[in-house]
Design a protein around this motif. Structure first.
Motif, PDB file in Angstrom:
ATOM      1  N   GLY A  22      -2.576   7.902  -3.519  1.00 48.70           N
ATOM      2  CA  GLY A  22      -1.538   6.803  -2.940  1.00 48.70           C
ATOM      3  C   GLY A  22      -1.281   6.928  -1.567  1.00 48.70           C
ATOM      4  O   GLY A  22      -0.740   6.110  -0.774  1.00 48.70           O
ATOM      5  N   ARG A  23      -1.178   8.240  -0.796  1.00 49.51           N
ATOM      6  CA  ARG A  23      -0.927   8.608   0.544  1.00 49.51           C
ATOM      7  C   ARG A  23      -1.826   8.689   1.526  1.00 49.51           C
ATOM      8  O   ARG A  23      -1.560   8.018   2.409  1.00 49.51           O
ATOM      9  CB  ARG A  23       0.091   9.788   0.492  1.00 49.51           C
ATOM     10  N   ASP A  55      -2.550   4.085  -9.517  1.00 46.42           N
ATOM     11  CA  ASP A  55      -2.801   4.051 -10.793  1.00 46.42           C
ATOM     12  C   ASP A  55      -3.414   2.802 -11.301  1.00 46.42           C
ATOM     13  O   ASP A  55      -3.507   2.454 -12.346  1.00 46.42           O
ATOM     14  CB  ASP A  55      -1.156   3.964 -11.522  1.00 46.42           C
ATOM     15  N   ARG A  96       3.150   1.283 -10.868  1.00 44.98           N
ATOM     16  CA  ARG A  96       3.956   1.198  -9.838  1.00 44.98           C
ATOM     17  C   ARG A  96       3.171   1.420  -8.443  1.00 44.98           C
ATOM     18  O   ARG A  96       3.472   0.975  -7.288  1.00 44.98           O
ATOM     19  CB  ARG A  96       5.185   2.273  -9.836  1.00 44.98           C
ATOM     20  N   ARG A  97       1.979   2.125  -8.560  1.00 42.50           N
ATOM     21  CA  ARG A  97       1.088   2.519  -7.395  1.00 42.50           C
ATOM     22  C   ARG A  97      -0.214   2.152  -7.632  1.00 42.50           C
ATOM     23  O   ARG A  97      -0.723   1.843  -8.687  1.00 42.50           O
ATOM     24  CB  ARG A  97       1.142   4.052  -7.264  1.00 42.50           C
ATOM     25  N   TYR A  98      -0.840   1.698  -6.433  1.00 44.97           N
ATOM     26  CA  TYR A  98      -2.424   1.301  -6.429  1.00 44.97           C
ATOM     27  C   TYR A  98      -3.062   2.461  -6.932  1.00 44.97           C
ATOM     28  O   TYR A  98      -4.118   2.145  -7.572  1.00 44.97           O
ATOM     29  CB  TYR A  98      -2.762   0.929  -4.874  1.00 44.97           C
ATOM     30  N   THR A 110       0.893  -1.180  -0.125  1.00 43.49           N
ATOM     31  CA  THR A 110       0.008   0.138   0.114  1.00 43.49           C
ATOM     32  C   THR A 110       0.824   1.296  -0.005  1.00 43.49           C
ATOM     33  O   THR A 110       0.509   2.104  -0.665  1.00 43.49           O
ATOM     34  CB  THR A 110      -0.749  -0.052   1.432  1.00 43.49           C
ATOM     35  N   ARG A 111       1.906   1.094   0.695  1.00 43.19           N
ATOM     36  CA  ARG A 111       2.774   2.428   0.942  1.00 43.19           C
ATOM     37  C   ARG A 111       3.837   2.527  -0.358  1.00 43.19           C
ATOM     38  O   ARG A 111       4.104   3.755  -0.891  1.00 43.19           O
ATOM     39  CB  ARG A 111       3.459   2.469   2.112  1.00 43.19           C
ATOM     40  N   THR A 112       4.338   1.372  -0.988  1.00 43.94           N
ATOM     41  CA  THR A 112       5.312   1.552  -1.967  1.00 43.94           C
ATOM     42  C   THR A 112       4.832   1.261  -3.406  1.00 43.94           C
ATOM     43  O   THR A 112       5.426   1.370  -4.457  1.00 43.94           O
ATOM     44  CB  THR A 112       6.386   0.263  -1.749  1.00 43.94           C
ATOM     45  N   GLY A 113       3.592   0.450  -3.388  1.00 37.26           N
ATOM     46  CA  GLY A 113       3.032  -0.077  -4.546  1.00 37.26           C
ATOM     47  C   GLY A 113       3.259  -1.424  -4.944  1.00 37.26           C
ATOM     48  O   GLY A 113       4.125  -2.052  -4.177  1.00 37.26           O
TER      49      GLY A 113
END
Length: 498
Positions: free
Chosen positions: A489-490, A479, A475-477, A343-346
């Motif tokens: 994402g944060r 996206d 890379r990120r949730y 969740t934090r890093t993708g």
């Protein structure tokens, strides 16, 4: 407190706001883990009790096969319907139906006077399980805050992995007393799950699903998945599986015809059960392909490892079943942390590294042969495989659900569950013949060892392919989500789509 969306029934205001670690969050997780855990447990707990059931009910070998297959077939066939119904009628409501239905059908199994009656009850139990399995994930996705979903799904996955692992030893212990206890044990567990669900789980549904149910899509989906499952299970029926073998051609034809009809109909239906737009998401498609590869490898590994340990290394069935338990322990301990990290890093890095680590574990298990010790030759591979699974299971499930609109979380969960079960069934059905194992070779340690090693290399290859496919994921949730439902994402706060 409840709120009402236009054209919908009242919803609990807590939907989408539950905090992980809060009293409500803990109760909600306990409810979904316990309910889905019963369904997972029953996929393995019955196997060890089959000889006792056969003696008590005078069942034939084919009937005993159908005690297992009837459950698997119904569960796989109706799992899409279960997920779609939750989105339409209310996820908590359908989940409650599933728990209650599972309890009632478990009682029918325990009271079955004949083998045929037991098979019929197991089929109904599979239908109830199809409401539980996608429903549990849909409840998590729709109830927790976006920033807490990965960790919550990790906890669900970790605890859920222990349930099937406990099945063989628990089934063996209960069967020594009375095989009917294998089914009766579900009743108090289901009662507790119902109480927790009513108390802690908020209601949620797709507010846009006001039209009639897509009956044609549901029927075609059931026929397609049921036909595919019957054909695959029949292919792997083996010696004594004449009843299963007979349904292979019919199941294959039904699967192809109904599958083509399902795709054609869903593209034209006004309110399709599985909107084709789901598959227009590259993230959703790639994540499901990764799921197919990983769960095919998972099922292939456990199937062949259990055979190799018993035939070539002389393990008792219970010990062979317990050999892979350390991998489940790692899932229990690490899955929630992996979900939180993703969740934090993708998700992409973990979905790349996890399958590759698991592939190394499978490769370490490939040389296993007669005379090898558990500590030196089995445990290291099992631990690496379990570590890889712990890294990937929660991020993978979260990625699939994040790629679907929130209103279709139940449908997305149903699709992903169907894909994972299809992968497992394909591996168990196709791998034996692919590596040259027939009915006679299963009892021959030398022949089995050759086939086992080839199967392990195939499983490792599937994991490598699955891991490399993760490179196509965002890379990120944030996206992963549909463009009109992306979140920051944060913080998890909604942001306008670019």
């Amino acid at each position: 407190m409840t709120t009402t969306q236009p054209g919908s029934r009242p919803l609990d205001a807590a939907a989408g706001t539950v905090v992980y670690g809060s009293a409500r969050g803990t109760g909600l997780l306990a409810a979904v883990v316990l309910g889905s855990g019963i369904a997972f447990l029953d996929s393995t707990v019955v196997n060890v009790a089959l000889p006792t059931i056969g003696r008590d009910l005078g069942a034939s070998f084919a009937q005993l096969q159908w005690v297992v297959t009837g459950y698997t077939l119904a569960l796989a066939a109706f799992i899409l319907v279960g997920g779609s119904l939750g989105d339409r009628l209310g996820r908590r409501r359908v989940y409650v139906w599933g728990i209650a239905g599972f309890a009632v059908t478990s009682l029918l199994c325990a009271l079955a006077p004949t083998a045929d009656a037991l098979v019929a009850a197991r089929v109904l139990q599979g239908v109830a399980g199809a409401l539980l399995t996608p429903g549990s994930l849909a409840v998590i996705q729709s109830s927790f805050r976006p920033q807490d979903r990965g960790r919550a799904i990790g906890t669900w996955a970790g605890v859920g992995a222990v349930a099937p692992a406990l099945g063989p030893p628990l089934g063996g212990w209960l069967a020594e007393v009375d095989w009917r206890l294998v089914f009766l044990v579900n009743l108090p567990l289901a009662a507790l799950a119902l109480v927790l669900t009513v108390r802690f789980v908020p209601e949620s549904r797709d507010a846009t699903s006001d039209g009639p149910l897509d009956v044609a899509g549901a029927v075609l989906g059931v026929l397609a998945l049921g036909g595919l499952t019957a054909a695959l299970v029949g292919t792997g029926g083996g010696e004594g599986g004449a009843v299963l073998q007979a349904v292979v051609p019919a199941g294959a034809v039904v699967a192809v015809v109904a599958g083509a009809g399902f795709v054609w109909w869903e593209r034209r239906a006004r309110r399709p059960m599985v909107p084709p737009s789901l598959w227009s998401s590259r993230t959703f498609t790639v994540a499901n392909l990764l799921t197919l590869a990983v769960y095919a490898a998972l099922s292939g590994l456990f199937f062949f490892l259990a055979l190799q340990l018993q035939t070539s290394l002389g393990y008792r069935p219970v010990l062979a079943g317990a050999a892979a338990l350390p991998s489940s322990v790692l899932l229990l301990l690490l899955s929630s942390r992996a979900g939180d990290l993703a969740t934090r890093t993708g998700p992409r890095l973990l979905l790349l590294v996890g399958p590759l680590v698991a592939a190394v574990g499978v490769a370490l298990l490939a040389p296993l042969s007669a005379g090898d010790s558990y500590l030196l030759h089995v445990l290291p591979g099992v631990l690496l495989f379990g570590l890889g699974l712990a890294l990937l299971v929660a991020p993978l499930t979260t990625t699939v659900l994040a790629a679907a609109p929130d209103r279709l979380t139940g449908t997305a969960s149903g699709v992903n569950n169907a894909v994972s079960r299809a992968g497992g069934l394909v591996a168990v059905a196709a791998l034996p013949s692919l590596v040259g194992l027939g009915a006679q070779e299963y009892a021959d340690a030398d022949a089995l060892t050759d086939g086992y090693r080839a199967a392990m290399l195939v499983c490792a290859g599937l994991l490598v392919l699955g891991g490399l496919s993760a490179l196509a994921l965002p890379r990120r949730y944030a996206d992963c989500a549909p463009r009109d439902e992306r979140t920051d994402g944060r913080t998890g706060a909604g942001t306008p789509a670019p």
